[in-house]
Design an enzyme around this catalytic site. Structure first.
Site, PDB file in Angstrom:
ATOM      1  N   ALA A 391       0.837  -1.202   0.000  1.00 14.23           N
ATOM      2  CA  ALA A 391       0.000   0.000   0.000  1.00 14.23           C
ATOM      3  C   ALA A 391       0.871   1.251   0.000  1.00 14.23           C
ATOM      4  O   ALA A 391       1.870   1.332   0.720  1.00 14.23           O
ATOM      5  CB  ALA A 391      -0.928   0.014   1.219  1.00 14.23           C
ATOM      6  N   CYS A 392       0.495   2.200  -0.842  1.00 10.33           N
ATOM      7  CA  CYS A 392       1.119   3.519  -0.831  1.00 10.33           C
ATOM      8  C   CYS A 392       0.005   4.554  -0.899  1.00 10.33           C
ATOM      9  O   CYS A 392      -1.182   4.211  -0.834  1.00 10.33           O
ATOM     10  CB  CYS A 392       2.121   3.691  -1.968  1.00 10.33           C
ATOM     11  N   ASP A 393       0.354   5.796  -1.017  1.00 10.16           N
ATOM     12  CA  ASP A 393      -0.648   6.859  -0.967  1.00 10.16           C
ATOM     13  C   ASP A 393      -1.654   6.745  -2.102  1.00 10.16           C
ATOM     14  O   ASP A 393      -2.861   6.820  -1.889  1.00 10.16           O
ATOM     15  CB  ASP A 393       0.042   8.216  -1.010  1.00 10.16           C
ATOM     16  N   SER A 399       3.981   1.180  -4.634  1.00  8.01           N
ATOM     17  CA  SER A 399       3.402  -0.070  -4.160  1.00  8.01           C
ATOM     18  C   SER A 399       3.326  -1.110  -5.276  1.00  8.01           C
ATOM     19  O   SER A 399       3.513  -2.307  -5.048  1.00  8.01           O
ATOM     20  CB  SER A 399       2.008   0.173  -3.566  1.00  8.01           C
ATOM     21  N   ILE A 424      -3.718   3.158   0.488  1.00  8.33           N
ATOM     22  CA  ILE A 424      -4.022   2.903   1.899  1.00  8.33           C
ATOM     23  C   ILE A 424      -5.512   3.075   2.184  1.00  8.33           C
ATOM     24  O   ILE A 424      -6.108   2.340   2.964  1.00  8.33           O
ATOM     25  CB  ILE A 424      -3.180   3.833   2.791  1.00  8.33           C
TER      26      ILE A 424
END
Length: 475
Positions: A391-393, A399, A424
């Protein structure tokens, strides 16, 4: 509560909470724009091609430009904002409420859409909670449809009569302020704040939540906007990676060529953030490159027709208006050159035992940040891992790269484990293990507290992956 209280990792709670709140707010802003980037690019391409100053001027096809920017894009943002709060039902009410700020406005109402979309989702969510368990069997559809319709209608009227004029005035003030800054030649100084914020994973929030909406309004009037270039310019990151490639040591130097390709051609700027984090003084090279690049853009009166996403050199060139390539390429090259020179000075002066090695830098960052990776402890005495989520922004850049690396390792090990990636804000409930960058782990834990979490410093090259594979084999 003690103002100086610290968490179990030694990080001040107030500092951590502040950082998480800022990142969450930025994620909400960019989350309303990012899923709709394709529509923004479509509008940009149509604009670049068919307006009177475009590549293929066409009065008939140019009629698409105005409705797309005034109606399509704000409504998409409104739907996405409502959907983030309360699914498709919230999205419908959010889009309906958004039309109230769109109608009667003479500018694209992106700010209004980013307000009314989530508000519509929130209100219908509260209304549904109010009626939960109180509707007689057989009347559910009737109540659901009419409650959404009534709420949507009331919010539309409120937006049209009250909220719209206020947002319109605020929008014009912000746009006028940007014009004053540009006219005074102060725009390059914005990168003194943008570059550090990017490294704190606020890059998507800055670009898509703040700069892009204002930039689109400028592009609609002038056919281009320099605001699209402030965050997306790959030059500063390119200079830093080239400096590591030439003067770095250890794993940092070995990984720099691949990171350079991913950053400059692929447009994934997050790839160079760990290189700055392991030597924080390099943020000065990013700032210097960013300021020099924007100054060059302003000298050439350069701009793009729409937001380039991801920030690849190919995306920048695709969004460049006719006759603007010299200014765009000059700004990118100047930014890269200045960033490279500053970064080279720092790297040349680095002691051999400290410079370059990503693994050592990871340990150094753990000491600086007061956090430790808990992969080994989290994977012991737990249920078998069947689904791993990176998960990333935004859920599309770093990600995706991390998921690809681990997926290859999982396949080679012959493990039956699903590896995927997402943002996320969209973490699935069935995730057994979540892998995030250190700066985003707190938000991931808040979103999915029941899952196991791993913090990494570099999505492409983390020692945690091999340790994880070993433990998965034992399970």
């Amino acid at each position: 509560m003690n103002q100086h209280a610290i968490d179990k990792n030694g990080e001040p709670l107030r500092e951590r909470n502040w950082k998480v709140k800022i990142q969450r707010m930025g994620s909400h802003l960019s989350g309303m724009i990012m899923p709709n980037i394709g529509a923004f690019i479509a509008w940009g391409l149509i604009t670049a091609l068919f307006i009177p100053t475009g590549w293929l001027p066409n009065e008939h096809l140019a009629k698409l430009v105005d409705p797309m920017i005034k109606y399509l894009l704000p409504l998409l943002i409104g739907f996405t904002g409502g959907n983030m709060v309360y699914g498709a039902r919230g999205g419908v009410v959010g889009a309906t409420a958004t039309i109230g700020v769109v109608v009667g406005s003479d500018i694209p109402m992106f700010l209004g859409a980013m307000l009314m979309g989530p508000l519509g989702g929130f209100v219908i969510k509260q209304v549904d909670r109010l009626f939960e368990g109180k509707v007689r069997s057989g009347f559910e559809m009737l109540v659901n449809n009419f409650s959404a319709g009534i709420v949507g209608g009331l919010l539309t009227l409120a937006a049209y009569l009250g909220i719209g004029p206020v947002v319109l005035g605020l929008n014009k003030v912000l746009a006028a302020g940007v014009e004053v800054i540009i006219g005074a030649g102060l725009l390059p100084l914005a990168n003194m704040f943008i570059e550090p914020a990017k490294v704190l994973f606020l890059n998507n929030a800055i670009n898509h939540g703040i700069l892009s909406p204002i930039g689109v309004e400028q592009a609609a009037k002038a056919g281009k906007s320099v605001l699209f270039l402030l965050e997306s310019n790959p030059g500063p990151g390119l200079g830093i990676l080239l400096a590591y490639w030439m003067f770095g040591k250890g794993m940092a130097r070995q990984s720099a060529p691949g990171a350079t390709i991913i950053h400059f051609l692929g447009g994934i700027h997050e790839i160079y953030f760990p290189y700055i984090l392991m030597k924080p003084l390099l943020i000065l090279s990013a700032i210097g490159g960013g300021v020099a690049g924007v100054f060059t853009f302003t000298l050439f009166d350069a701009g793009l027709v729409a937001v380039p996403s991801p920030g690849s050199i190919f995306a920048l060139l695709a969004m460049t208006p006719r006759g603007g390539y010299v200014g765009i390429l000059s700004g990118v090259l100047v930014a890269a050159a200045v960033s490279f020179l500053i970064a080279s000075l720092f790297l040349k002066r680095s002691s051999g035992g400290e410079a370059g090695d990503l693994e050592k830098a990871t340990k150094s960052m753990e000491a600086i940040k007061g956090k430790k990776s808990t992969a080994a402890s989290m994977l012991s005495s737990q249920n078998p891992v069947r689904k791993i989520v990176f998960a990333c922004d935004a859920g599309m850049g770093s990600s995706a790269m991390g998921a690809s690396v681990l997926k290859n390792k999982v396949n080679k090990a012959g493990l039956e484990v699903e590896v995927t990636n997402t943002s996320i804000s969209q973490l699935p409930e069935d995730a057994d293990l979540v892998i995030t960058h250190k700066n985003l782990t707190d938000r991931a834990k808040e979103k999915l507290p029941h899952a196991r979490h791993i913090s990494v410093d570099n999505f492409l090259n983390s020692p945690e992956y091999d340790a994880l594979i070993s433990r998965l084999k034992e399970d």
